[in-house]
Motif scaffolding. Sequence first.
Motif, PDB file in Angstrom:
ATOM      1  N   GLY A  75       0.813  -1.170   0.122  1.00  0.00           N
ATOM      2  CA  GLY A  75       0.059  -0.084   0.059  1.00  0.00           C
ATOM      3  C   GLY A  75       0.750   1.205  -0.027  1.00  0.00           C
ATOM      4  O   GLY A  75       0.137   2.358   0.685  1.00  0.00           O
ATOM      5  N   SER A  80      -0.886   1.879  -4.383  1.00  0.00           N
ATOM      6  CA  SER A  80      -2.169   2.708  -4.310  1.00  0.00           C
ATOM      7  C   SER A  80      -2.470   3.306  -5.578  1.00  0.00           C
ATOM      8  O   SER A  80      -3.588   3.463  -5.891  1.00  0.00           O
ATOM      9  CB  SER A  80      -2.018   3.702  -3.215  1.00  0.00           C
ATOM     10  OG  SER A  80      -0.853   4.514  -3.442  1.00  0.00           O
ATOM     11  N   GLU A  97      -1.969  -4.037   2.659  1.00  0.00           N
ATOM     12  CA  GLU A  97      -0.658  -3.719   3.361  1.00  0.00           C
ATOM     13  C   GLU A  97      -0.428  -3.962   4.582  1.00  0.00           C
ATOM     14  O   GLU A  97      -0.861  -4.113   5.347  1.00  0.00           O
ATOM     15  CB  GLU A  97      -0.837  -1.996   3.261  1.00  0.00           C
ATOM     16  CG  GLU A  97       0.276  -1.428   4.165  1.00  0.00           C
ATOM     17  CD  GLU A  97       1.723  -1.664   3.559  1.00  0.00           C
ATOM     18  OE1 GLU A  97       2.600  -1.848   4.386  1.00  0.00           O
ATOM     19  OE2 GLU A  97       2.111  -1.761   2.379  1.00  0.00           O
ATOM     20  N   TYR A 101      -0.418   2.356   5.581  1.00  0.00           N
ATOM     21  CA  TYR A 101      -0.213   2.786   4.226  1.00  0.00           C
ATOM     22  C   TYR A 101       0.971   4.016   4.255  1.00  0.00           C
ATOM     23  O   TYR A 101       0.916   4.704   5.043  1.00  0.00           O
ATOM     24  CB  TYR A 101      -1.505   3.514   3.731  1.00  0.00           C
ATOM     25  CG  TYR A 101      -2.674   2.587   3.594  1.00  0.00           C
ATOM     26  CD1 TYR A 101      -2.703   1.665   2.896  1.00  0.00           C
ATOM     27  CD2 TYR A 101      -4.020   2.878   4.372  1.00  0.00           C
ATOM     28  CE1 TYR A 101      -3.763   0.653   2.714  1.00  0.00           C
ATOM     29  CE2 TYR A 101      -4.728   2.219   4.361  1.00  0.00           C
ATOM     30  CZ  TYR A 101      -4.955   1.035   3.591  1.00  0.00           C
ATOM     31  OH  TYR A 101      -6.228   0.161   3.557  1.00  0.00           O
ATOM     32  N   ILE A 230      -5.259   6.104  -1.675  1.00  0.00           N
ATOM     33  CA  ILE A 230      -5.794   5.072  -0.853  1.00  0.00           C
ATOM     34  C   ILE A 230      -7.359   5.239  -0.801  1.00  0.00           C
ATOM     35  O   ILE A 230      -8.342   4.489  -0.906  1.00  0.00           O
ATOM     36  CB  ILE A 230      -5.130   4.655   0.265  1.00  0.00           C
ATOM     37  CG1 ILE A 230      -3.775   3.941  -0.021  1.00  0.00           C
ATOM     38  CG2 ILE A 230      -6.115   3.704   1.063  1.00  0.00           C
ATOM     39  CD1 ILE A 230      -3.934   2.525  -0.503  1.00  0.00           C
ATOM     40  N   SER A 240      -9.573  -2.185   0.376  1.00  0.00           N
ATOM     41  CA  SER A 240      -8.255  -1.940   0.962  1.00  0.00           C
ATOM     42  C   SER A 240      -8.155  -1.985   2.346  1.00  0.00           C
ATOM     43  O   SER A 240      -8.968  -1.379   3.070  1.00  0.00           O
ATOM     44  CB  SER A 240      -7.813  -0.696   0.303  1.00  0.00           C
ATOM     45  OG  SER A 240      -6.424  -0.322   0.628  1.00  0.00           O
ATOM     46  N   ASN A 242      -5.189  -1.913   5.657  1.00  0.00           N
ATOM     47  CA  ASN A 242      -3.799  -1.868   6.179  1.00  0.00           C
ATOM     48  C   ASN A 242      -3.620  -2.642   7.217  1.00  0.00           C
ATOM     49  O   ASN A 242      -4.938  -3.384   7.883  1.00  0.00           O
ATOM     50  CB  ASN A 242      -3.511  -0.411   6.538  1.00  0.00           C
ATOM     51  CG  ASN A 242      -4.475   0.174   7.569  1.00  0.00           C
ATOM     52  OD1 ASN A 242      -5.408  -0.370   7.898  1.00  0.00           O
ATOM     53  ND2 ASN A 242      -3.901   1.315   8.179  1.00  0.00           N
TER      54      ASN A 242
END
Length: 586
Positions: A75, A80, A97, A101, A230, A240, A242
Motif C-alpha cells: 500500500g 495505491s 498492506e 499505508y 488509498i 483496501s 492496512n
Amino acid sequence: MCQFIKKALFTLCLSIIMLWMYQYFNPEHSIINHEHYGAGYKLNAPMPSRSELISKLEKHKSQSEDEFDVLIIGGGATGSAIALDANSRGLKVALFEKEDYSSGTSSRSTKLLHGGVRYLKKAMTNLDASQFFLVREALHERYLLFNQAPHLTNFIPLITPIYSWSEIIPTFIQLKLYDWIAYPHLHDSYFVSAEEASKLFPMIKKEGLKGAMIYYDGQFDDARTNLGLILTSIQRGVLSLNRFGVVELTHNSTGKLNGAIVKDELTGKTYPVRANTIINAAGHFADDIRLMDDATSTKLLQAASGIHIVLDGKFCPANEGLLIPKTKDNRVLFLLPWKGKTLAGTTDSPSPITNNPKPSEADIQYILDHINMYFQVKVSREDVLSAWSGIRPLKKATEEKDTASISREHAIYTSPSGLMTIIGGKWTTTRSMASDIMEKAIKQSPQLQERIIGPPFTDRIKLVGGEEFNPLYVKKMKLDPIIAEHLNSVYGDQAYLVEEIALKEGRTAKLHPLYPFIEAEIIYSIRYEYAVKILDILERRTRIQFIDTKTSSSLIPIISQIMAEELKWTTEQKTAEEQEVHKYLQ
C-alpha cells in the motif's frame, strides 16, 4: 577562456539535440489537452469503516465463486496508484498492506514532485536518451498530480548557486531545457546576481559567489498523497486494508497463481482471497513476495538508502529552497522549507533490506558537511531535530555500480506462475507506472480483457480532499487562523469534518504549543483514515515524528489516551501500544 567556450558550445549542441528528440519521439505528449483536466469525478459515497471493509472480505470468503480481478500486495505509492488505475478501468480490486499505508519508503522522500535536474544533466553529459525521457515523463506527471491533489501540492523556487564563471552558461541552458520540456509550466527559470542571490537566501556563502539560477519545481506531502490515493480508491469501491499481510500465495493444479492467504496483523485471523491477477508492489520487500511464489527465484532488487535531516526553519527562507549542485561524490542535495522547518537530503548508499532503516551518523554528517560548504553559518549535529532513512527498491544492475548511478526507471517482471512484480521508479511517475503494469496485465489475461469497461482516467480523478479545495475556505472556519490554515492545507475540502469534530466534541486543543496539530485530527484519522496505531498518527497522519523527534515522543501519552477512548483499548492494550512506539523510537 577557450575551454569555457568549448564547454558552452558542447552544452548548447546537446540541448538542441535533446529538444529535437523531445519533439520527435511521442509528440502527442508535447501538447496537453486542457479539456481533460476539469473538475474531476466527485463521489458522495461515505467512507466505509475498517470493520465494514473486513465484513466485505468475510463475504468474499463465504462465496466460493467470488473472485477479484486484481489483488495488489503493498500500500505504498506504487500499489495505491495501481489500485486506482485498475478501479478506473472497471475492475474489481483488492489491496493489502502489512503495515500502514506509506509506512515504508513512500513517506520518506525529499517531498519534491520533480523531473530530476540531475537526471537531465546525466542525459546531457552521457547522451542518455532514457534519462531524458524519464525527466520528461516525470514533469508531465508532476502537472497531473498538481491537478489531482491541489491541497497537498505547491510550486517552490529553488536557488542554484554558481561559484564559477564557466558554469553559468551550462547551468542556464540546462535549467532552460528543464523549463521547456515541462509543458505546461507556471514559471520560467532566470539568472540573478550574487547580491540578489544573497538577499533571497541569506545563509548562502557569499565568498566566490558569481550568481545563481532560480528555477521552479513541485513540492508535496508524500504520505498524505499516498493516503489520498488509498482513500479515493476505497471510496470508488476498492477493498483496501492496512495491517493485513499476505502470508501465502496459492496456486491451482497447473501451478498458476489463483489467490492468496491474508492475515489481519491486529487479530491474527486469516482469510483466503481469490484473484485473477496478483501484482507485487511491495517495494523493498518485493523479493520476499517473489520467493513466496517460487523459492528458487533470483533476487531482482538492489537496495539503496537515502537519508534526510530536519533543521530549524531559520536555515531556509519560508518560500524558497536551495539546490546544492555538486557534492564530493557528484550528487546534488536539496534544502527545502517544509512544515515550518528545513528539510535537507538526500544520500544514496547500498543498504540491507529492513523494515525500519536507521540513518547512520556518517550519512547525517555527510549532509551537514555539504551544507556547511555552502553556508556562511555553521550547522552542527545539535541543530538536527529529526533524521530518517528510506530504502529505494532499485532494479539490480547487470554490472557492479554505485547505487547513485543505477537508473530510476521502473521495471516489470512476470513469473512463470503469473505473479507480476514492479520495482524501481519514483514518486512523481507512480501514475504512469501503474498504467504501464495494468496494460501488461490486461494484455496477458483474457479474463481481464473481458472485464474492463474502458481505458483508465486517473488523470482526471481528484483525490479525496481535492475536489472542492479552496485556499480561501480558512476565512469561513471558526478555529484559530493558523490552525484553520493548517487543516485546510492538509485535509483540503474535508477540513470541515475535522473542524466539526473539534467544535462539537471539544477537541480544539493543540497537541503541542509549537505546532498547529489539534486533538480532533487524531479522532478524524481513526474514523476516516484507518489509523489504528500511535505511529500511524505520529508519522503519517500528522508528520510530527518526521519534523521533531523529541516533541513527538512527548505526545505519546495524549495520543494514546485519545486513541484508547476512540478504539476502546483496554489498559493492557494501551500500555502495549505505548511500549511499541517507545521501542520503535529508540
